[in-house]
Design an enzyme around this catalytic site. Structure first.
Site, mmCIF file in Angstrom:
data_model
loop_
_atom_site.group_PDB
_atom_site.id
_atom_site.type_symbol
_atom_site.label_atom_id
_atom_site.label_comp_id
_atom_site.label_asym_id
_atom_site.label_seq_id
_atom_site.Cartn_x
_atom_site.Cartn_y
_atom_site.Cartn_z
ATOM 1 N N GLU A 353 0.847 -1.195 0.000
ATOM 2 C CA GLU A 353 0.000 0.000 0.000
ATOM 3 C C GLU A 353 0.884 1.248 0.000
ATOM 4 O O GLU A 353 0.491 2.301 -0.485
ATOM 5 C CB GLU A 353 -0.940 -0.007 1.217
ATOM 6 C CG GLU A 353 -2.116 0.941 1.072
ATOM 7 C CD GLU A 353 -3.224 0.710 2.109
ATOM 8 O OE1 GLU A 353 -4.173 -0.056 1.841
ATOM 9 O OE2 GLU A 353 -3.133 1.292 3.192
ATOM 10 N N HIS A 384 7.172 -26.917 2.136
ATOM 11 C CA HIS A 384 6.428 -28.025 1.525
ATOM 12 C C HIS A 384 5.321 -27.506 0.615
ATOM 13 O O HIS A 384 4.386 -28.228 0.284
ATOM 14 C CB HIS A 384 5.854 -28.929 2.618
ATOM 15 C CG HIS A 384 6.931 -29.525 3.471
ATOM 16 N ND1 HIS A 384 7.533 -30.722 3.191
ATOM 17 C CD2 HIS A 384 7.558 -29.033 4.575
ATOM 18 C CE1 HIS A 384 8.458 -30.969 4.112
ATOM 19 N NE2 HIS A 384 8.504 -29.958 4.951
ATOM 20 N N LYS A 512 -13.566 1.246 -3.858
ATOM 21 C CA LYS A 512 -14.532 1.606 -2.804
ATOM 22 C C LYS A 512 -15.681 2.407 -3.400
ATOM 23 O O LYS A 512 -16.844 2.191 -3.105
ATOM 24 C CB LYS A 512 -13.853 2.506 -1.755
ATOM 25 C CG LYS A 512 -13.001 1.803 -0.734
ATOM 26 C CD LYS A 512 -12.607 2.832 0.343
ATOM 27 C CE LYS A 512 -11.440 2.368 1.168
ATOM 28 N NZ LYS A 512 -10.931 3.371 2.102
HETATM 29 O O1 F6P Z 1 -7.373 0.170 2.591
HETATM 30 C C1 F6P Z 1 -7.393 1.542 2.668
HETATM 31 C C2 F6P Z 1 -7.344 2.050 4.066
HETATM 32 O O2 F6P Z 1 -7.553 3.421 4.040
HETATM 33 C C3 F6P Z 1 -6.046 1.707 4.794
HETATM 34 O O3 F6P Z 1 -5.010 2.558 4.508
HETATM 35 C C4 F6P Z 1 -6.494 1.742 6.197
HETATM 36 O O4 F6P Z 1 -5.568 1.117 7.029
HETATM 37 C C5 F6P Z 1 -7.813 1.007 6.091
HETATM 38 O O5 F6P Z 1 -8.351 1.453 4.870
HETATM 39 C C6 F6P Z 1 -8.771 1.228 7.220
HETATM 40 O O6 F6P Z 1 -9.138 2.564 7.353
HETATM 41 P P1 F6P Z 1 -9.879 3.096 8.629
HETATM 42 O O7 F6P Z 1 -8.988 2.863 9.810
HETATM 43 O O8 F6P Z 1 -10.124 4.545 8.375
HETATM 44 O O9 F6P Z 1 -11.161 2.332 8.778
#
Ligand code: F6P
Length: 547
Positions: A353, A384, A512
């Site tokens: 990330e 394995h 998202k």
């Molecule tokens: O996957 C994207 C992200 O923004 C991560 O960087 C972060 O750790 C996760 O989602 C959770 O975000 P939040 O803590 O705001 O729920």
């Protein structure tokens, strides 16, 4: 394309690569009996052996030159002093301040953040102590036996990984569970044997808007109220960690049960903050302090050690060497410690990330390779499973192997056998086995001449496959803190050299955003036509099957 177009240092490294790319490490070890001493670093309880890499002194010298010309020393200073190096989000990057021991002020927008960090940490420790000592009672007067952390990404992987790694430091009568997946089976399975009267939920979300976490949190609340209908009881069973206190309050969590996060802590770097509440409850405040202390010692090492003795810098440079000159696409992290079974998964987020970026700090598309595909598993089971490819596949996969010298339980019959595998695997990767060695070995066995001819090529190992080995005394909180910080800084150094922002994560946005639209479409009665034919077709097929 693996060459950074703009610097001489990259060109020098490219020429050096051409000169040594076919040198076998066997040769290097044969020529230099001091290679292990030359290419290993000791730091506190950790021995970092990087001698089994396709490098010589010139490689390291040139890579260090590269780091310097990419202004690594200046960037380290900027990060530690709270400059807003996460430019696309206009944020400082100060996970290091969370583990600072010196009380030296660190300023963000002119405000010293250290007192706020100390205050929040003391609140976290206070709650953890009360839960552990059974002073924190549920609404019906029963002590807490089960803690459920609901969160995802950085609000899940770090706490889960640390809690698992430090399992022997946990309490036997207090279980800590983690729910991340929006797949209902995760929360259903987790809550199956729990009782609301003795369960404490931690809703961990920096933003308090992440869909997966919000849906799980809502289900947890319904599960609780379905069995304990009095809403006033929620106060003893739900706490939150977030930088969005208003949303947490709106959800129904009382102000005094909300722990603070700051925008200068990235999610994947947040286990040192109140996001680590589940860790503190599991291992206790003193052990959490040790975790912070271990990371802090690495911070000092990273800031002060000359680059040639600086473990995260050397880790990063070796990674760059394979990624950008040998064209390696992947890297594997292989802990030979059962309790570290979530360490590779945690590092996947930390690394991928952070450095999975195709645009540089100036917003231009990059034409060289950035962050590698990181994968891994605990050592012995993976031998394995996928080591065949590591030894004889057509791809070069640089590996990190991590192992404790002493096991927590001290059952040496197991541990010596485990460690024999650590040493054997790195030796096999490096040395390989030549055709002649295979012939000699087969000569002593009952093979016909034609069988030897047929089988021999399959028993050859090319070797010359790189590995780093980390040996540490025991998997205790301090050492774990140090190991995590080494990787955090490795990721940072690589980001600096690739000229990318390792601290934003725009790449998770699109999915998202589309999911939110598609969820509305799934919930509508209409036939969906607005996407490509594949996406429309899949959505409509799903809807028709669901009825
Ligand atoms: O996957 C994207 C992200 O923004 C991560 O960087 C972060 O750790 C996760 O989602 C959770 O975000 P939040 O803590 O705001 O729920």
């Amino acid at each position: 394309m693996t060459l950074h177009p703009s610097t001489d240092d990259w060109n020098k490294l490219q020429q050096h690569y051409e000169a040594i790319k076919n040198v076998h490490m066997r040769q290097e070890f044969a020529q230099d009996p001091k290679r292990f001493e030359r290419f290993s670093i000791r730091f506190n309880d950790i021995l970092f052996d990087y001698s089994k890499n396709r490098i010589n002194q010139e490689t390291i010298d040139l890579l260090i030159e590269l780091a310097k010309s990419c202004e690594l020393p200046e960037m380290i200073e900027k990060m530690f002093s709270g400059e807003k190096i996460n430019q696309t989000e206009n944020r400082a990057v100060l996970h290091t301040a969370l583990r600072s021991r010196s009380r030296k002020p660190v300023y963000v927008d002119g405000v010293n953040i250290i007192p706020d960090i100390e205050f929040e940490l003391s609140r976290v420790k206070r709650l953890a102590k009360m839960v552990r000592s059974r002073e924190w009672l549920g609404a019906t007067g029963q002590p807490i036996t089960d803690v459920v952390n609901i969160g995802i990404g950085g609000s899940h992987l770090g706490p889960l990984m640390v809690t698992e790694a430090l399992r022997p430091y946990g309490l036997h009568d207090l279980n800590v569970h983690f729910v991340a997946n929006i797949d209902e089976n995760h929360i259903i399975d987790t809550l199956e044997n729990l009782k609301p009267e003795t369960t404490l939920f931690i809703i961990s979300s920096k933003s308090f808007t992440t869909q997966d976490t919000m849906v799980n949190a809502e289900s947890a609340r319904q599960w609780f109220l379905g069995r304990q209908p009095d809403e006033r009881h929620l106060a003893r069973h739900f706490v939150a960690v977030t930088s969005n206190a208003e949303a947490a309050q709106e959800f129904g969590i009382e102000r005094q049960n909300i722990f603070k996060m700051w925008d200068w802590v990235g999610g994947r770097y947040s286990l040192w903050s109140a996001i680590g509440l589940s860790i503190v409850i599991s291992i206790g405040p003193e052990n959490f302090d040790q975790l912070l202390a271990g990371a802090n010692e690495v911070d000092q090492h990273f800031k002060e050690a000359p680059f040639e003795h600086n473990i995260p810098v050397i880790m990063a440079l070796i990674g760059i060497w394979y990624n950008n000159f040998f064209g390696a696409q992947t890297t594997a992290v292989l802990p030979y410690a059962q309790h570290m079974h979530r360490f590779p998964a945690y590092l996947q987020q930390a690394d991928m990330e952070s450095n999975g970026k195709f645009v540089d700090n100036q917003g231009k598309q990059i034409h060289y390779s950035t962050g590698p595909i990181l994968f891994g598993e605990i050592g012995i089971p993976s031998q394995h499973a996928f080591y065949q490819l590591l030894h004889q596949g057509t791809k070069m996969v640089p590996v990190d192997i991590l192992a404790p010298i002493f096991n927590f339980n001290g059952v040496s019959k197991h541990h010596n056998a485990l460690m024999a595998n650590v040493f054997a695997q790195t030796e096999a990767l490096m040395k390989g086995r030549t055709e002649q060695e295979v012939s000699e070995e087969m000569a002593g066995q009952n093979y016909s001449e034609s069988e030897v001819e047929n089988i021999r090529p399959h028993k050859v190992f090319p070797g010359n496959r790189p590995s780093n080995t980390f040996l540490f005394e025991t998997l205790d909180p301090k050492t774990l803190g140090a190991l995590i910080a080494l990787y955090e800084h490795k990721i940072f150094v690589q980001g600096v050299i690739w000229n990318i922002n390792s601290f934003d994560q725009w790449g998770v946005e699109l999915g998202k955003h589309l999911a939110a639209t598609i969820l509305n479409e799934i919930n509508s009665a209409k036939v969906i036509l607005g996407h490509d034919s594949s996406t429309d077709g899949l959505i409509n097929y799903y809807k028709s099957r669901k009825g």
